[in-house]
Design a protein around this motif. Structure first.
Motif, PDB file in Angstrom:
ATOM      1  N   ASN A 228       0.879  -1.270   0.270  1.00 18.82           N
ATOM      2  CA  ASN A 228      -0.202   0.043   0.003  1.00 18.82           C
ATOM      3  C   ASN A 228       0.858   1.526  -0.195  1.00 18.82           C
ATOM      4  OD1 ASN A 228      -1.943   2.394   2.024  1.00 18.82           O
ATOM      5  ND2 ASN A 228      -2.979   1.150   0.447  1.00 18.82           N
ATOM      6  N   TRP A 229       1.868   0.711   0.250  1.00 18.99           N
ATOM      7  CA  TRP A 229       2.765   2.444   0.520  1.00 18.99           C
ATOM      8  C   TRP A 229       3.885   3.049  -0.736  1.00 18.99           C
ATOM      9  CZ3 TRP A 229       4.203   5.929   4.599  1.00 18.99           C
ATOM     10  CH2 TRP A 229       4.987   5.967   4.141  1.00 18.99           C
ATOM     11  N   ILE A 230       3.368   1.658  -1.692  1.00 17.80           N
ATOM     12  CA  ILE A 230       3.754   1.884  -3.094  1.00 17.80           C
ATOM     13  C   ILE A 230       3.007   2.833  -3.596  1.00 17.80           C
ATOM     14  CG2 ILE A 230       5.032   0.429  -5.451  1.00 17.80           C
ATOM     15  CD1 ILE A 230       5.940  -1.191  -3.379  1.00 17.80           C
ATOM     16  N   ASP A 231       1.338   1.717  -3.587  1.00 20.02           N
ATOM     17  CA  ASP A 231       0.602   2.670  -3.885  1.00 20.02           C
ATOM     18  C   ASP A 231       0.323   4.044  -3.749  1.00 20.02           C
ATOM     19  OD1 ASP A 231       0.213   0.185  -5.705  1.00 20.02           O
ATOM     20  OD2 ASP A 231      -1.828  -1.083  -4.214  1.00 20.02           O
ATOM     21  N   THR A 232       0.538   3.960  -2.626  1.00 18.47           N
ATOM     22  CA  THR A 232       0.270   5.691  -2.164  1.00 18.47           C
ATOM     23  C   THR A 232       1.410   7.011  -2.423  1.00 18.47           C
ATOM     24  OG1 THR A 232      -0.638   4.689   0.152  1.00 18.47           O
ATOM     25  CG2 THR A 232      -0.100   7.488   0.055  1.00 18.47           C
ATOM     26  N   VAL A 233       2.826   6.411  -2.676  1.00 18.91           N
ATOM     27  CA  VAL A 233       3.354   7.618  -3.131  1.00 18.91           C
ATOM     28  C   VAL A 233       2.797   7.384  -4.523  1.00 18.91           C
ATOM     29  CG1 VAL A 233       5.707   7.612  -3.652  1.00 18.91           C
ATOM     30  CG2 VAL A 233       5.067   6.723  -1.767  1.00 18.91           C
ATOM     31  N   GLN A 234       3.190   6.118  -5.212  1.00 19.26           N
ATOM     32  CA  GLN A 234       2.452   6.182  -6.751  1.00 19.26           C
ATOM     33  C   GLN A 234       1.015   7.346  -7.175  1.00 19.26           C
ATOM     34  OE1 GLN A 234       3.215   3.012  -9.243  1.00 19.26           O
ATOM     35  NE2 GLN A 234       1.386   3.286 -10.682  1.00 19.26           N
ATOM     36  N   TRP A 235       0.650   6.999  -6.262  1.00 22.42           N
ATOM     37  CA  TRP A 235      -0.947   8.135  -6.077  1.00 22.42           C
ATOM     38  C   TRP A 235      -0.841   9.354  -6.709  1.00 22.42           C
ATOM     39  CZ3 TRP A 235      -6.400   7.442  -6.067  1.00 22.42           C
ATOM     40  CH2 TRP A 235      -7.173   7.879  -5.819  1.00 22.42           C
ATOM     41  N   HIS A 236       0.413   9.709  -4.942  1.00 20.37           N
ATOM     42  CA  HIS A 236       0.698  10.899  -5.478  1.00 20.37           C
ATOM     43  C   HIS A 236       1.957  11.642  -6.592  1.00 20.37           C
ATOM     44  CE1 HIS A 236      -1.237  10.615  -1.552  1.00 20.37           C
ATOM     45  NE2 HIS A 236      -1.590  11.858  -1.706  1.00 20.37           N
ATOM     46  N   TYR A 237       2.497  10.883  -7.147  1.00 19.32           N
ATOM     47  CA  TYR A 237       3.325  10.743  -8.539  1.00 19.32           C
ATOM     48  C   TYR A 237       2.553  11.096  -9.191  1.00 19.32           C
ATOM     49  CZ  TYR A 237       8.058   8.442  -6.309  1.00 19.32           C
ATOM     50  OH  TYR A 237       9.170   8.129  -5.962  1.00 19.32           O
ATOM     51  N   GLU A 238       1.616  10.758  -9.500  1.00 19.68           N
ATOM     52  CA  GLU A 238       0.634  10.600 -10.075  1.00 19.68           C
ATOM     53  C   GLU A 238      -0.587  12.083 -10.359  1.00 19.68           C
ATOM     54  OE1 GLU A 238       0.023   9.051 -12.745  1.00 19.68           O
ATOM     55  OE2 GLU A 238       0.461   6.247 -12.987  1.00 19.68           O
TER      56      GLU A 238
ATOM     57  N   ILE B 255      -6.647  -8.147  -4.311  1.00 21.33           N
ATOM     58  CA  ILE B 255      -5.820  -7.068  -3.124  1.00 21.33           C
ATOM     59  C   ILE B 255      -4.902  -6.446  -3.070  1.00 21.33           C
ATOM     60  CG2 ILE B 255      -4.076  -7.402  -0.960  1.00 21.33           C
ATOM     61  CD1 ILE B 255      -4.320 -10.514  -0.799  1.00 21.33           C
ATOM     62  N   ASP B 256      -4.743  -6.445  -4.227  1.00 21.84           N
ATOM     63  CA  ASP B 256      -4.117  -5.455  -5.081  1.00 21.84           C
ATOM     64  C   ASP B 256      -5.345  -4.096  -4.907  1.00 21.84           C
ATOM     65  OD1 ASP B 256      -2.050  -3.408  -6.854  1.00 21.84           O
ATOM     66  OD2 ASP B 256      -4.078  -4.006  -8.228  1.00 21.84           O
ATOM     67  N   ARG B 257      -6.244  -4.623  -5.405  1.00 26.53           N
ATOM     68  CA  ARG B 257      -7.407  -3.926  -5.935  1.00 26.53           C
ATOM     69  C   ARG B 257      -7.896  -2.916  -5.345  1.00 26.53           C
ATOM     70  NH1 ARG B 257     -11.599  -7.710  -9.053  1.00 26.53           N
ATOM     71  NH2 ARG B 257     -12.790  -6.025  -8.765  1.00 26.53           N
TER      72      ARG B 257
ATOM     73  N   SER C 152      -6.010  -2.392  -2.100  1.00 29.77           N
ATOM     74  CA  SER C 152      -5.250  -1.025  -1.487  1.00 29.77           C
ATOM     75  C   SER C 152      -6.238  -0.220  -2.885  1.00 29.77           C
ATOM     76  CB  SER C 152      -4.244  -2.162  -2.080  1.00 29.77           C
ATOM     77  OG  SER C 152      -3.052  -1.134  -1.782  1.00 29.77           O
ATOM     78  N   ILE C 153      -5.662  -0.074  -3.748  1.00 31.71           N
ATOM     79  CA  ILE C 153      -5.834   0.961  -4.416  1.00 31.71           C
ATOM     80  C   ILE C 153      -7.346   1.068  -4.040  1.00 31.71           C
ATOM     81  CG2 ILE C 153      -6.854   2.188  -6.836  1.00 31.71           C
ATOM     82  CD1 ILE C 153      -3.623   0.866  -6.740  1.00 31.71           C
ATOM     83  N   LEU C 154      -8.489   0.853  -3.825  1.00 25.28           N
ATOM     84  CA  LEU C 154      -9.545   1.327  -3.317  1.00 25.28           C
ATOM     85  C   LEU C 154      -9.574   1.543  -1.617  1.00 25.28           C
ATOM     86  CD1 LEU C 154     -12.777   0.970  -4.001  1.00 25.28           C
ATOM     87  CD2 LEU C 154     -13.019  -1.210  -2.842  1.00 25.28           C
ATOM     88  N   ALA C 155      -8.678   1.608  -0.972  1.00 25.48           N
ATOM     89  CA  ALA C 155      -8.128   2.079   0.629  1.00 25.48           C
ATOM     90  C   ALA C 155      -8.001   3.567  -0.033  1.00 25.48           C
ATOM     91  CB  ALA C 155      -7.462   1.503   0.534  1.00 25.48           C
ATOM     92  N   LEU C 156      -7.322   4.175  -0.995  1.00 28.89           N
ATOM     93  CA  LEU C 156      -6.525   5.413  -1.050  1.00 28.89           C
ATOM     94  C   LEU C 156      -7.794   6.017  -1.869  1.00 28.89           C
ATOM     95  CD1 LEU C 156      -3.105   3.772  -2.861  1.00 28.89           C
ATOM     96  CD2 LEU C 156      -3.681   5.430  -0.849  1.00 28.89           C
ATOM     97  N   LYS C 157      -9.005   4.882  -2.690  1.00 30.11           N
ATOM     98  CA  LYS C 157      -9.837   5.904  -3.136  1.00 30.11           C
ATOM     99  C   LYS C 157     -10.116   6.457  -1.964  1.00 30.11           C
ATOM    100  CE  LYS C 157      -9.505   4.048  -8.045  1.00 30.11           C
ATOM    101  NZ  LYS C 157     -10.933   3.114  -8.586  1.00 30.11           N
ATOM    102  N   ILE C 158     -10.908   6.063  -1.558  1.00 36.02           N
ATOM    103  CA  ILE C 158     -11.827   6.558  -0.419  1.00 36.02           C
ATOM    104  C   ILE C 158     -10.928   7.023   0.954  1.00 36.02           C
ATOM    105  CG2 ILE C 158     -12.706   5.487   1.942  1.00 36.02           C
ATOM    106  CD1 ILE C 158     -13.185   2.733   0.738  1.00 36.02           C
TER     107      ILE C 158
END
Length: 202
Positions: A44-54, A116-118, A120-126
């Motif tokens: 999730n940390w990777i996903d979170t950092v990438q969310w903010h890269y985007e 589970i990857d989905r 993790s991304i959903l947690a960021l969207k929420i």
């Protein structure tokens, strides 16, 4: 249930990231290496950092050089993300290695880790949609629209969590079996990407 604990870990990671809210901050994993929690937190940390890269790369005023550097970071993050998915699937393969698979067992359309990857991304969207519902500088129309979107996301969380837990239960009972297809990305490979191959030959 597994999905409930996974989502809790994802939320913990997201909240921790937003204390400093910087893509270049130090990463510290609070969970012991080898545990599934360690992999979930890292994922999730990777996903979170990438969310903010985007977010950053969509700045209309970003300089081309900075955008290229950021694009390279996003590519590296994507590679790390898929690596973590494989690590998580390897955990489940090992966990269920001795399960006796039933003769009529079926395979799922995706492995547990990709579901589970989905999540993790959903947690960021929420998390970020909830932030939008609490903005003091937004109009009521915006707030109401975001509340409706948040309700949909929460419904998706419920459905996806149920599906993940059912899938794991089916694998554990031998009603389903899993396979892991190692990533076959071509664009990072010197031999498969014609641009990289051309540079190598040159």
């Amino acid at each position: 249930m597994f999905s409930k604990e996974a989502f809790r870990i994802f939320e913990e990671s997201i909240v921790k990231y937003h204390v400093k809210d910087r893509v270049d901050q130090e990463f510290i994993n609070p969970y012991t290496a080898g545990e599934i929690a360690h992999l979930l937190y890292r994922k999730n940390w990777i996903d979170t950092v990438q969310w903010h890269y985007e977010d950053l790369i969509r700045d209309p005023d970003i300089e081309p050089g900075a955008a290229l550097v950021l694009k390279r970071k996003i590519d590296a993050s994507n590679q790390e993300r898929t690596d973590l998915v494989e690590y998580i699937d390897s955990y489940f393969l090992q966990k269920y290695a001795k399960v006796e698979v039933k003769e009529d067992a079926t395979i799922n359309t995706e492995s547990p880790a990709w579901a589970i990857d989905r999540l993790s991304i959903l947690a960021l969207k929420i998390y970020h949609m909830k932030e939008e519902t609490q903005r003091k500088d937004a109009k009521e129309e915006h707030l109401q629209a975001c509340r409706q979107k948040l309700a949909v996301l929460l419904e998706q969380k419920k459905d996806l969590s149920t599906a993940i837990d059912q899938l794991l239960a089916d694998i554990e009972a031998g009603r389903k079996y899993m396979k892991v297809y190692k990533q076959m990305k071509m664009y990072n490979d010197d031999e498969l990407n014609p641009v990289l191959r051309g540079q190598k030959q040159g």
